[in-house]
Design a protein around this motif. Structure first.
Motif, PDB file in Angstrom:
ATOM      1  N   ALA A  10     -43.592  -1.105  -7.281  1.00 44.11           N
ATOM      2  CA  ALA A  10     -43.196  -2.475  -6.499  1.00 44.11           C
ATOM      3  C   ALA A  10     -44.410  -2.707  -5.483  1.00 44.11           C
ATOM      4  N   THR A  11     -44.984  -1.626  -4.892  1.00 41.73           N
ATOM      5  CA  THR A  11     -45.783  -1.955  -4.078  1.00 41.73           C
ATOM      6  C   THR A  11     -47.152  -2.632  -4.715  1.00 41.73           C
ATOM      7  N   THR A  12     -47.547  -2.167  -5.619  1.00 45.82           N
ATOM      8  CA  THR A  12     -48.911  -2.478  -6.467  1.00 45.82           C
ATOM      9  C   THR A  12     -48.394  -4.008  -6.789  1.00 45.82           C
ATOM     10  N   ALA A  13     -47.250  -4.283  -7.397  1.00 43.96           N
ATOM     11  CA  ALA A  13     -47.003  -5.796  -7.680  1.00 43.96           C
ATOM     12  C   ALA A  13     -47.172  -6.839  -6.434  1.00 43.96           C
ATOM     13  N   GLY A  18     -50.168 -10.795  -4.019  1.00 43.33           N
ATOM     14  CA  GLY A  18     -50.621 -11.390  -2.937  1.00 43.33           C
ATOM     15  C   GLY A  18     -49.503 -12.071  -2.214  1.00 43.33           C
ATOM     16  N   ILE A  19     -48.316 -11.261  -2.451  1.00 36.82           N
ATOM     17  CA  ILE A  19     -47.334 -11.890  -1.887  1.00 36.82           C
ATOM     18  C   ILE A  19     -47.220 -11.353  -0.288  1.00 36.82           C
ATOM     19  N   ARG A  20     -47.159 -12.506   0.661  1.00 35.58           N
ATOM     20  CA  ARG A  20     -47.143 -12.170   2.279  1.00 35.58           C
ATOM     21  C   ARG A  20     -46.148 -13.053   2.740  1.00 35.58           C
ATOM     22  N   SER A  21     -46.094 -13.066   4.342  1.00 37.91           N
ATOM     23  CA  SER A  21     -45.225 -13.673   5.070  1.00 37.91           C
ATOM     24  C   SER A  21     -45.538 -15.167   4.836  1.00 37.91           C
ATOM     25  N   ASP A  27     -36.848 -12.782  -7.152  1.00 38.11           N
ATOM     26  CA  ASP A  27     -36.827 -11.310  -7.743  1.00 38.11           C
ATOM     27  C   ASP A  27     -35.691 -11.120  -8.856  1.00 38.11           C
ATOM     28  N   ILE A  28     -35.973 -11.003 -10.054  1.00 36.93           N
ATOM     29  CA  ILE A  28     -35.177 -10.912 -11.051  1.00 36.93           C
ATOM     30  C   ILE A  28     -34.839  -9.264 -11.631  1.00 36.93           C
ATOM     31  N   GLY A  29     -33.851  -8.937 -11.209  1.00 36.90           N
ATOM     32  CA  GLY A  29     -33.496  -7.735 -11.758  1.00 36.90           C
ATOM     33  C   GLY A  29     -33.996  -7.010 -10.173  1.00 36.90           C
ATOM     34  N   THR A  30     -33.131  -7.418  -9.361  1.00 37.55           N
ATOM     35  CA  THR A  30     -33.478  -6.906  -7.753  1.00 37.55           C
ATOM     36  C   THR A  30     -33.694  -5.364  -7.591  1.00 37.55           C
ATOM     37  N   GLY A  31     -34.628  -5.105  -6.704  1.00 37.39           N
ATOM     38  CA  GLY A  31     -34.861  -3.707  -6.595  1.00 37.39           C
ATOM     39  C   GLY A  31     -35.936  -3.667  -5.317  1.00 37.39           C
ATOM     40  N   ASP A  32     -36.575  -2.622  -5.447  1.00 38.41           N
ATOM     41  CA  ASP A  32     -37.736  -2.230  -4.451  1.00 38.41           C
ATOM     42  C   ASP A  32     -38.648  -3.481  -4.223  1.00 38.41           C
ATOM     43  N   ALA A  33     -39.058  -4.242  -5.241  1.00 34.32           N
ATOM     44  CA  ALA A  33     -40.227  -5.189  -5.014  1.00 34.32           C
ATOM     45  C   ALA A  33     -39.342  -6.011  -3.955  1.00 34.32           C
ATOM     46  N   ALA A  34     -38.116  -6.652  -4.036  1.00 38.83           N
ATOM     47  CA  ALA A  34     -37.526  -7.541  -3.065  1.00 38.83           C
ATOM     48  C   ALA A  34     -37.520  -7.076  -1.774  1.00 38.83           C
ATOM     49  N   LEU A  35     -37.236  -5.683  -1.659  1.00 40.90           N
ATOM     50  CA  LEU A  35     -37.160  -5.066  -0.165  1.00 40.90           C
ATOM     51  C   LEU A  35     -38.656  -4.840   0.557  1.00 40.90           C
ATOM     52  N   LEU A  36     -39.421  -4.820  -0.402  1.00 41.29           N
ATOM     53  CA  LEU A  36     -41.121  -4.802   0.038  1.00 41.29           C
ATOM     54  C   LEU A  36     -41.471  -6.343   0.669  1.00 41.29           C
ATOM     55  N   ALA A  37     -40.996  -7.071  -0.238  1.00 37.45           N
ATOM     56  CA  ALA A  37     -41.271  -8.349   0.182  1.00 37.45           C
ATOM     57  C   ALA A  37     -40.905  -8.930   1.245  1.00 37.45           C
ATOM     58  N   ALA A  38     -39.679  -8.433   1.622  1.00 37.91           N
ATOM     59  CA  ALA A  38     -38.814  -8.794   2.592  1.00 37.91           C
ATOM     60  C   ALA A  38     -39.337  -8.249   3.974  1.00 37.91           C
ATOM     61  N   ARG A  39     -39.841  -6.886   3.745  1.00 34.99           N
ATOM     62  CA  ARG A  39     -40.328  -6.050   4.922  1.00 34.99           C
ATOM     63  C   ARG A  39     -41.709  -6.937   5.479  1.00 34.99           C
ATOM     64  N   ALA A  40     -42.196  -7.707   4.315  1.00 37.82           N
ATOM     65  CA  ALA A  40     -43.703  -8.314   4.536  1.00 37.82           C
ATOM     66  C   ALA A  40     -43.391  -9.737   5.316  1.00 37.82           C
ATOM     67  N   GLY A  41     -41.836 -10.117   5.351  1.00 41.47           N
ATOM     68  CA  GLY A  41     -41.575 -11.392   5.980  1.00 41.47           C
ATOM     69  C   GLY A  41     -41.529 -12.352   5.102  1.00 41.47           C
ATOM     70  N   VAL A  42     -41.193 -12.129   3.699  1.00 37.40           N
ATOM     71  CA  VAL A  42     -41.208 -13.008   2.646  1.00 37.40           C
ATOM     72  C   VAL A  42     -39.714 -13.421   2.500  1.00 37.40           C
ATOM     73  N   ALA A  43     -39.483 -14.792   2.023  1.00 33.58           N
ATOM     74  CA  ALA A  43     -38.014 -15.249   1.817  1.00 33.58           C
ATOM     75  C   ALA A  43     -37.780 -14.956   0.155  1.00 33.58           C
ATOM     76  N   VAL A  44     -36.771 -14.002   0.344  1.00 33.37           N
ATOM     77  CA  VAL A  44     -36.435 -13.580  -1.164  1.00 33.37           C
ATOM     78  C   VAL A  44     -35.237 -13.933  -1.553  1.00 33.37           C
ATOM     79  N   THR A  45     -35.158 -14.473  -2.681  1.00 28.76           N
ATOM     80  CA  THR A  45     -33.602 -14.735  -3.668  1.00 28.76           C
ATOM     81  C   THR A  45     -33.585 -13.792  -4.654  1.00 28.76           C
TER      82      THR A  45
END
Length: 74
Positions: A10-13, A18-21, A27-45
């Motif tokens: 997920a971190t690599t993805a 280049g996902i950033r604030s 995020d389809i198949g919700t998991g770690d990538a969604a949480l990492l993106a949210a931590r970076a200030g990204v709006a995640v559906t």
């Protein structure tokens, strides 16, 4: 061990894409990538075909102090 591999993937993805604030991601198949993106200030559906797994991701997001305004099941 598998959880660490998934988090590393997920971190690599997030980095590779280049996902950033300020970005918005789906995020389809919700998991770690969604949480990492949210931590970076990204709006995640988040979308997951399994309500139980979606609820697990939602609980993990709450533990990390992220809001979960969107609830989508397919």
């Amino acid at each position: 061990m598998a959880e660490r591999r998934l988090e590393a993937a997920a971190t690599t993805a997030v980095i590779t894409l280049g996902i950033r604030s300020g970005h918005t991601v789906l995020d389809i198949g919700t998991g770690d990538a969604a949480l990492l993106a949210a931590r970076a200030g990204v709006a995640v559906t988040a979308v997951d075909p399994t309500p139980r797994l979606f609820a697990l991701a939602e609980a993990r997001a709450r533990q990390q102090n992220h809001t979960c305004p969107d609830r989508t099941w397919v």
